[in-house]
Scaffold this motif. Structure first.
Motif, PDB file in Angstrom:
ATOM      1  N   TYR A  66      -7.518  -6.592   1.778  1.00  0.00           N
ATOM      2  CA  TYR A  66      -8.350  -5.574   1.135  1.00  0.00           C
ATOM      3  C   TYR A  66      -9.438  -5.125   2.097  1.00  0.00           C
ATOM      4  N   ASP A  81      -5.934  -1.495  -0.733  1.00  0.00           N
ATOM      5  CA  ASP A  81      -5.054  -2.654  -0.848  1.00  0.00           C
ATOM      6  C   ASP A  81      -4.061  -2.515   0.299  1.00  0.00           C
ATOM      7  N   ASN A  82      -4.262  -3.279   1.358  1.00  0.00           N
ATOM      8  CA  ASN A  82      -3.460  -3.113   2.569  1.00  0.00           C
ATOM      9  C   ASN A  82      -1.992  -3.481   2.365  1.00  0.00           C
ATOM     10  N   SER A  83      -1.675  -4.337   1.394  1.00  0.00           N
ATOM     11  CA  SER A  83      -0.276  -4.711   1.185  1.00  0.00           C
ATOM     12  C   SER A  83       0.532  -3.557   0.584  1.00  0.00           C
ATOM     13  N   SER A  84      -0.101  -2.715  -0.240  1.00  0.00           N
ATOM     14  CA  SER A  84       0.603  -1.577  -0.834  1.00  0.00           C
ATOM     15  C   SER A  84       0.169  -0.242  -0.217  1.00  0.00           C
ATOM     16  N   SER A  85      -0.801  -0.265   0.677  1.00  0.00           N
ATOM     17  CA  SER A  85      -1.378   0.930   1.299  1.00  0.00           C
ATOM     18  C   SER A  85      -1.984   1.876   0.271  1.00  0.00           C
ATOM     19  N   GLN A  86      -2.381   1.345  -0.860  1.00  0.00           N
ATOM     20  CA  GLN A  86      -2.998   2.147  -1.913  1.00  0.00           C
ATOM     21  C   GLN A  86      -4.510   2.131  -1.724  1.00  0.00           C
ATOM     22  N   ASP A 107      -2.944  -0.663  -8.981  1.00  0.00           N
ATOM     23  CA  ASP A 107      -1.631  -1.130  -9.451  1.00  0.00           C
ATOM     24  C   ASP A 107      -1.532  -1.138 -10.973  1.00  0.00           C
ATOM     25  N   LYS A 160      -4.832 -14.006  -5.066  1.00  0.00           N
ATOM     26  CA  LYS A 160      -5.055 -12.553  -4.949  1.00  0.00           C
ATOM     27  C   LYS A 160      -6.420 -12.172  -5.511  1.00  0.00           C
TER      28      LYS A 160
END
Length: 177
Positions: A66, A81-86, A107, A160
């Motif tokens: 993050y 959120d770097n894992s979802s690029s959101q 999410d 998380k």
């Protein structure tokens, strides 16, 4: 609830990595100070308002999780959120005379983060408490020692939520370093 701790050095530089340890004292996360963008730094230095830095958090292997950033200090904070690029906007609202709470949607979940009168931060996801962040109290004899580190305690339902609550607390509520 899972428990995590980290200690904040007296001076935190841009290159300083703050390890966040799990109950086994293994590095679960790494937190780093992040400078605002160039124009935001100029505005902050001239007005001295807003939060001087934001923070980013990575897992124990350095993979970003993050990141919090803003257009100008105190204005239009965004969480990535770097894992979802959101990337989502973080809205602030006054809850007391000078206290603010922060909310965002990520999410398909609604998050709410606020601090109470004791200085503890609470992260709620869809109105369920998922993490608390607090600073351990120093004994009266050590209040004026410069060499003592602030210890931050995180209790969370998942890893998380622990990482997310740590980066929110450190960006918006921790002003020690």
């Amino acid at each position: 609830m899972e428990q995590f701790t980290y200690q904040v050095p007296e001076k935190v530089h841009i290159t300083t990595i703050i390890p966040i340890l799990n109950e086994k004292e293994e590095v679960a996360f790494e937190m780093r100070k992040q400078q605002h963008k160039f124009l935001a730094r100029i505005v902050h230095n001239s007005l001295r308002s807003g939060i001087p830095y934001s923070y980013k958090i990575a897992n124990g292997y350095g993979k970003p999780l993050y990141t919090i950033d803003c257009a100008f200090p105190g204005i239009k904070y965004k969480l990535t959120d770097n894992s979802s690029s959101q990337t989502v906007s973080i809205a602030s609202q006054r809850v007391q005379l000078i206290e603010k709470a922060y909310q965002f949607r990520l999410d398909s979940h609604d998050y709410f983060f606020e601090k109470d009168y004791t200085g503890a931060g609470y992260l709620k996801c869809d109105n369920d408490l998922v993490a608390t962040v607090s600073m351990s109290l120093k004994s009266n004899s050590s209040l004026f020692k410069k060499s003592e580190l602030d210890t931050i305690l995180i209790k969370s339902t998942t890893q998380k939520f622990a990482g997310l609550s740590a980066v929110l607390y450190h960006t918006f509520y921790y002003y020690g370093a």
